[in-house]
Each structure stands twice: as C-alpha cells, then as structure tokens.
Design a protein around this motif. Structure first.
Motif, short mmCIF file in Angstrom:
data_model
loop_
_atom_site.label_atom_id
_atom_site.label_comp_id
_atom_site.label_asym_id
_atom_site.label_seq_id
_atom_site.Cartn_x
_atom_site.Cartn_y
_atom_site.Cartn_z
N HIS A 115 1.18 -5.50 10.32
CA HIS A 115 0.90 -4.37 9.45
C HIS A 115 2.13 -3.50 9.22
O HIS A 115 2.35 -2.99 8.11
N TYR A 119 3.96 -2.81 5.73
CA TYR A 119 4.32 -1.47 5.25
C TYR A 119 5.77 -1.44 4.79
O TYR A 119 6.10 -0.89 3.73
N SER A 122 6.03 -3.08 1.49
CA SER A 122 5.51 -2.28 0.38
C SER A 122 6.50 -1.21 -0.06
O SER A 122 6.66 -0.94 -1.25
N ASN A 125 9.27 -2.88 -1.95
CA ASN A 125 8.82 -3.18 -3.32
C ASN A 125 8.83 -1.94 -4.19
O ASN A 125 9.21 -1.97 -5.36
N GLU A 133 1.31 1.43 -8.97
CA GLU A 133 0.63 0.44 -8.11
C GLU A 133 1.36 0.30 -6.77
O GLU A 133 0.73 0.29 -5.70
N ASN A 134 2.67 0.20 -6.83
CA ASN A 134 3.45 0.06 -5.58
C ASN A 134 3.35 1.32 -4.73
O ASN A 134 3.33 1.25 -3.49
N LEU A 136 0.75 3.36 -4.58
CA LEU A 136 -0.57 3.35 -3.96
C LEU A 136 -0.61 2.40 -2.75
O LEU A 136 -1.25 2.69 -1.73
N ARG A 137 0.11 1.26 -2.87
CA ARG A 137 0.15 0.30 -1.75
C ARG A 137 0.90 0.92 -0.55
O ARG A 137 0.52 0.71 0.61
N GLU A 139 1.02 4.13 0.19
CA GLU A 139 0.13 5.11 0.81
C GLU A 139 -1.00 4.42 1.58
O GLU A 139 -1.41 4.86 2.66
N GLU A 140 -1.46 3.31 1.04
CA GLU A 140 -2.52 2.55 1.71
C GLU A 140 -2.04 2.00 3.05
O GLU A 140 -2.72 2.15 4.08
N PHE A 141 -0.90 1.36 3.05
CA PHE A 141 -0.37 0.78 4.30
C PHE A 141 0.03 1.88 5.30
O PHE A 141 -0.07 1.70 6.51
N ASP A 144 -2.98 2.93 6.97
CA ASP A 144 -3.51 1.82 7.79
C ASP A 144 -2.83 1.74 9.16
O ASP A 144 -3.47 1.41 10.17
#
Length: 467
Positions: A115, A119, A122, A125, A133-134, A136-137, A139-141, A144
C-alpha cells in the motif's frame, strides 16, 4: 604440605569466582548494550513510522495545492516530501525487528509495503500528470495507509516494551547472579583467607621471635668476635712497635755494652784514665737518653681515651717510624703527596693503626717482586671530605678475591704470616670510628714518566669529626 594444598585449593576457588565475576560483568555489559541499541533502533523506527503518517498527509495536501494553484513551489515541495517518505520507508524495511513486523509489511491483511508503494506510485503519477483523477487517487491512498501505519507504530511500541521487559529480567538475573557470586567469594575465599592469614601471622610472629633471638645471639657473637679481632690487631701493632723498639735499641745497647766492657778491661789493666772514664760515661749517658726518648715516643701510642687535632703528615710519619725495621734496606720508596694544612680531629692512634696495616700489606707484596718498589700515599680534600689513597706497584689484587679482602680471616698469605684480620679491622675502624668508607681496587699510576699498576686502598672520611 597441608598448608600448601589449602593454598592451592584457595587459589583455584578464587580463580573460579574471578571468572564468574568476569562473566557477569560481560553479561551485564552485553545486556545494557542490547538495551541501549534496541531502544535506539525502536525509538528511531517508531519516530520514522509516525513521521510517515504526517508526511503522507502533507504530501497529499501539497499535491492538492499544486493542482489548485499550479505553482512550481508546491510541486517541488510535493516531490521533496515524497523522496523523504521513500528514504524513511527504505530504512524501516532494512531494519525489520521481528517476524510480526515483517508480516505487517509483507503479508495480508495489512500488506503495508504494498500500500505504501502504491501511494508512492500514485504521487509519482500525479507529478507526471496533474489531473483530477490522479489527485483523487493520491488522497485515496493517503487515507488508506494512515490506519495501517498506526498499526505498525503500535506493533513497534509493543515490541519495544517487551524487549525492555526481557532485558530488565536479565538485569535482575545478573544482579542475583552477581550477589550469589560475591556471597560465595565471602564464604569460600574471604573467610578462609582471613583464617589463613591469621594462622600465617601467628607463625610469622613465632618465626620473628625465633629470628630475633638468633639475631641477638649473632650480634653478641659478632661483637665478641670484633673485640677479639680488635685486640688481636692491637697486639699485632704492639708487635710492630716492640720490633721497632728492639731495632732502634740494638745499636745503643751495643755501644753501651762496648763502653762498659772497655772500662772494665782498662780497669783490670790499671790503664783507666780520667779522660777515658769521662768519655765513656758521656757515651753511655747519650745512648741511655736515646733509649729513654724511644720509650717516650711510643708510650702514648695505645692511649685511646681522647681525641686530638693532628695532620696527615704526622700520621704518615708515625706509621713509617713504626715500620722502620721493615722498610730499612728493603729498597722500598714511599712517595708522599699530602695536601698541606689538613687538620683533623679524631683518634690519631687508630688512624695510624690503619696506615700501618695497609702499609704492611703493601710491603709484603713488594718484597716478593723485583725493583723498583714504590708505595704512593696521596691525601687531599674535596667537598668536606678527606680522600686518602695508599697504592703500591705490586701489580694489583686478583680479581677473583677482590670482593673478599675485607672479610674476617680471609688471607692469601701462609697462616703463619697472615691471619686475615688486618684489612677487616681497618674497615671496622674507618666505618665505626671515623664514619667513613674504605675500598680496594686495582689502579695505574704514572711516576717519573713510567706507568705502574698495583693495589689502591681508598679511604674517604668526613673532613671534621664531632667530639
């Protein structure tokens, strides 16, 4: 034999206890070193793991700000924070402390390493393509990995506490072991040592008492021997005086005898005139006075009840006078080099005896060799000391016996000639009466452009001797 066995046994026990104490010392050092090292690594890992949580949030925040504002400053900060997280993560992976932590990072359900790497990817990227989109990924990771990092921090703290608890138990074990070793040392070493020392102290006291008695007996014997030697030496000196008196009296007595025989002969033949009678009486009186003066000269020689002031010329002359019968017609020359005006307060008789005994030894040696025969007497002062050297040209002392010549009853002469006490007596008188020192060595001396080798007796005494 029993004491020796007990001592060996005590030494063995001491060696074992000593090794035990060394073991506990190294064990304690190792335990403390482990505690310090583990606490340092755990503290650092816990700090870095907690820091990872903060960095992940800041990285996500910097990514959002760079997306909203599009400034290079926020982009650089995001990249910098990412690199710092990568370095910290690499350190943690390289210092996994247990299988439990390893499972958290590399096995399900936590799979923290996967994980965290996701992160990082991400964020990379996003930095390559700052799209919504990148972001949001990212922030999501970020959200997490937060609970997963919290779990890792908790596990590190639990392990640290367990490690400390384990090491504290080891410390208690070390303390108990050390106390037990010290107790054994007291029981097996200290108490037996005290008993052994008391026994040896008692034996030593008995030995000291025995030795003290032996020393007292030896001292009494030595003093008695010294008195005998001194008396013997005095008798030998008296013999020299009597021989000299006999030598000096021989001619005057012969003259007196001749005169009295002549008077009787002339009287028997009625041929004795008043002139002959007066002349013979004058001759007899003259030689009688000479005999009387000779006795007077030697009368005070053995009076040792007082000290006087005298010079070393006087000492040398008296010694030569007493040895005149031995020096006459022997072709022995005495060469004097005596510093003038050296006045000394002390026992002149004893110093004359020392000179006589040393000169006698030189005469004995010189009579055994061919001409020339020399005895050199040098007296000088330096630094409140008087240096007296009496040296002959008799080729010197055999090195094998040089250290023995001052020992009592040691002699190289036939027993009918030498008794081996002269030089010993000289040493005793110089050391006890004059507080000085006498040594013997072989030296070379130049005289009239020639080099002569012989025995040299050096006497050193203080310039002034107290009353």
């Amino acid at each position: 034999m029993k004491n020796l066995f007990n001592l060996k046994k005590l030494t063995l026990v001491y060696f074992i206890v000593f090794l035990s104490l060394v073991f506990w010392a190294f064990f304690a050092y190792s335990t403390m070193n482990q505690m310090i090292s583990s606490q340092k690594i755990y503290a650092k890992i816990i700090n870095i793991t907690g820091k990872q949580r903060m960095l992940s949030q800041r990285t996500a925040l910097m990514a959002k700000l760079s997306f909203e504002n599009g400034t290079s400053d926020y982009i650089d900060k995001t990249a910098h924070l990412l690199n710092q997280m990568k370095e910290d993560h690499k350190f943690i992976i390289s210092n996994i402390t247990s299988n439990e932590i390893k499972d958290i990072y590399f096995k399900k359900p936590n799979y923290l390493d996967f994980h965290v790497q996701a992160y990082f990817k991400s964020v990379d990227n996003f930095l390559s393509n700052k799209s919504k989109e990148n972001l949001l990924r990212v922030e999501e990771f970020s959200n997490d990995i937060l609970p997963r990092l919290d779990n890792a921090v908790t596990q590190f703290e639990v392990e640290s506490d367990k490690k400390i608890e384990k090491l504290m138990k080891q410390e208690l074990f070390i303390l108990l072991g050390t106390l037990l070793t010290i107790l054994l040392e007291a029981v097996l070493i200290v108490i037996p040592s005290i008993r052994y020392n008391k026994q040896k102290e008692h034996e030593l006291k008995e030995l000291n008492n025995s030795l003290s008695k032996q020393v007292d007996a030896a001292i009494k014997k030595s003093k008695k021997q010294d008195l005998i030697i001194a008396e013997h030496s005095k008798n030998l000196t008296m013999k020299e005086i009597l021989n000299n008196i006999a030598h000096q009296w021989r001619q005057p007595l012969s003259i007196i005898t001749t005169c009295t025989s002549g008077l009787r002969l002339k009287k028997d033949f009625n041929n004795l005139s008043d002139e002959d009678l007066q002349e013979s009486i004058d001759i007899i009186l003259k030689n009688s006075n000479y005999l009387s003066n000779t006795i007077e000269n030697f009368r005070d020689f053995f009076d040792e009840s007082f000290n006087t002031y005298y010079t070393f010329n006087e000492v040398t002359n008296k010694a030569k006078e007493l040895l005149a019968h031995r020096l006459e017609n022997k072709n022995i020359s005495i060469i004097e080099n005596i510093e003038k005006d050296i006045s000394y307060f002390g026992n002149e008789t004893r110093l004359v005896q020392v000179f006589i005994q040393i000169l006698n030894n030189s005469i004995d040696v010189l009579l055994e060799q061919e001409l020339p025969r020399y005895i050199f007497i040098d007296v000088k002062t330096k630094n409140d000391l008087i240096f007296i050297q009496i040296q002959d040209n008799g080729l010197g002392i055999n090195e094998k016996i040089q250290d023995k010549i001052f020992e009592p009853y040691f002699t190289t002469k036939h027993q009918s000639i030498g008794k081996g006490i002269d030089l010993y007596n000289c040493k005793q008188m110089i050391e006890s009466l004059f507080k000085g020192k006498i040594t013997a060595s072989n030296k070379e001396k130049y005289f009239q452009d020639k080099k002569y080798k012989g025995a040299c007796f050096t006497i050193t005494i203080p310039l002034k001797e107290e009353n």
